[in-house]
Scaffold this active site. Structure first.
Site, PDB file in Angstrom:
ATOM      1  N   ILE A 100      33.437  54.061 -51.956  1.00  7.01           N
ATOM      2  CA  ILE A 100      33.714  52.741 -52.511  1.00  7.01           C
ATOM      3  C   ILE A 100      32.463  52.160 -53.161  1.00  7.01           C
ATOM      4  CG2 ILE A 100      34.456  50.387 -51.976  1.00  7.01           C
ATOM      5  CD1 ILE A 100      36.113  51.585 -49.667  1.00  7.01           C
ATOM      6  N   LEU A 160      28.102  47.894 -47.388  1.00  4.00           N
ATOM      7  CA  LEU A 160      29.075  48.954 -47.152  1.00  4.00           C
ATOM      8  C   LEU A 160      28.536  50.062 -46.257  1.00  4.00           C
ATOM      9  CD1 LEU A 160      29.804  47.785 -50.232  1.00  4.00           C
ATOM     10  CD2 LEU A 160      31.452  49.640 -50.096  1.00  4.00           C
ATOM     11  N   TYR A 167      34.000  52.209 -33.266  1.00  7.24           N
ATOM     12  CA  TYR A 167      33.992  51.888 -34.703  1.00  7.24           C
ATOM     13  C   TYR A 167      34.663  50.537 -34.949  1.00  7.24           C
ATOM     14  CZ  TYR A 167      35.414  52.056 -39.618  1.00  7.24           C
ATOM     15  OH  TYR A 167      35.629  51.754 -40.947  1.00  7.24           O
ATOM     16  N   GLY A 180      42.836  56.980 -30.391  1.00  9.17           N
ATOM     17  CA  GLY A 180      42.400  55.842 -31.191  1.00  9.17           C
ATOM     18  C   GLY A 180      43.117  55.702 -32.520  1.00  9.17           C
TER      19      GLY A 180
END
Length: 309
Positions: free
Chosen positions: A13, A75, A145, A273
């Site tokens: 990205i 980011l 995370y 997860g």
């Protein structure tokens, strides 16, 4: 011309954002340790590049003081749920500690700034029944995370509110498109499928394929970020997605038709997860005037046509 810093700017990205900003005439600086990003992603544009770890606080402080950035897009992250489960402390240092350190240095040094944008994730929503996922929905971060992403977005918003800093956070849903790294075990499911269709490799399907995601093409994501940075009225968090729900099985069928090829698959158990259903409410993003330009089919067609370039 604006002075812009992108951490993680050689990644998927980040590099797409860098291309857009350079095309707009901005002066872009990128910090990336190339653990997941690639130098070739930004080799064709004029940027100042530092191959460095954002956890080196001394380096980052010096860069922030000298750079006097108008905009900071944060980011840099270990964008793998599986990696965060295996290495929770190491990924925590990147996904949370580096963010808070940067915010606090900006605060204590009173550095002038037009906007600090932190990129969070739809992973913060977990598997709670609220659907579609609104920014005000309950959260259930199921992995280190997701915990770090949620904590860092809260730090970002609260620093803005407590210290009158121009901050904003976004929650990415499933982004796909050119320059996505197929080696990513989490965020790159469509890049992995693309690579497998192109090379004839076998795709590992975790679960039965009924899990849904809200896929958004990277060009739309970049335009959403520019809209949010320009128009968000106050420190807040925004979903960045299409607002559409598609099962992985349906995505695979659509992509097989586009590629004129059948995907080789090996079914495996669901991963710890992993989230079963995901779709965003994008009302808040739309209120800023943003409208996505790419459907899933048109995005996949463009991705396939440019793959390998």
């Amino acid at each position: 011309m604006s002075n812009v810093l992108i951490t993680g700017g050689a990644g998927f990205i980040g590099s797409n954002l860098a291309h857009k900003l350079v095309a707009n005439g901005d002066n872009v600086t990128i910090v990336d340790d190339l653990s997941m990003g690639k130098r070739k992603n930004i080799a064709d544009i004029d940027v100042t590049f530092y191959e460095h770890d954002v956890c080196d606080h001394g380096f980052m402080h010096n860069l922030l003081s000298k750079g006097r950035f108008d905009y900071i897009y944060y980011l840099a992250a270990v964008a793998s749920v599986a990696d965060s489960v295996e290495r929770p402390m190491a990924t925590h240092q990147i996904n949370q500690e580096s963010v808070v350190d940067t915010l606090d240095y900006l605060r204590t040094q009173h550095l002038p700034l037009k906007r600090f944008l932190f990129t969070s994730s739809a992973a913060v929503y977990g598997n709670l029944p609220d659907f579609p996922k609104k920014e005000s929905s309950h959260v259930q971060p199921l992995t280190p995370y997701a915990i770090d992403k949620y904590s860092s977005e809260r730090y970002t918003i609260d620093y803005g509110q407590l210290y009158d800093m121009p901050t904003v956070a976004v929650r990415f849903f499933n982004v796909y498109g050119p320059r996505q790294n197929p080696e990513s075990p989490y965020s790159g499911v469509l890049s992995i499928i693309t690579d497998c269709l192109n090379s004839g490799k076998t795709f590992s399907l975790y679960g039965d394929g009924s899990q849904t995601r809200d896929f958004i093409y990277v060009d739309d994501v970049v335009n959403a970020l520019l809209t949010i940075v320009d128009k968000a009225p106050e420190p807040d968090v925004y979903n960045v997605a299409n607002g559409m729900e598609t099962s992985l099985s349906e995505v695979i069928r659509t992509y097989e038709k586009i590629a004129h090829s059948q995907l080789k698959m090996e079914k495996k158990d669901s991963r710890n997860g992993d989230i079963s259903k995901s779709r965003a409410d994008v009302t808040k993003l739309q209120s800023l005037g943003f409208k996505p330009k790419w459907t899933l089919e048109s995005g996949l067609k463009n991705y396939w046509s440019t793959y390998g370039e």
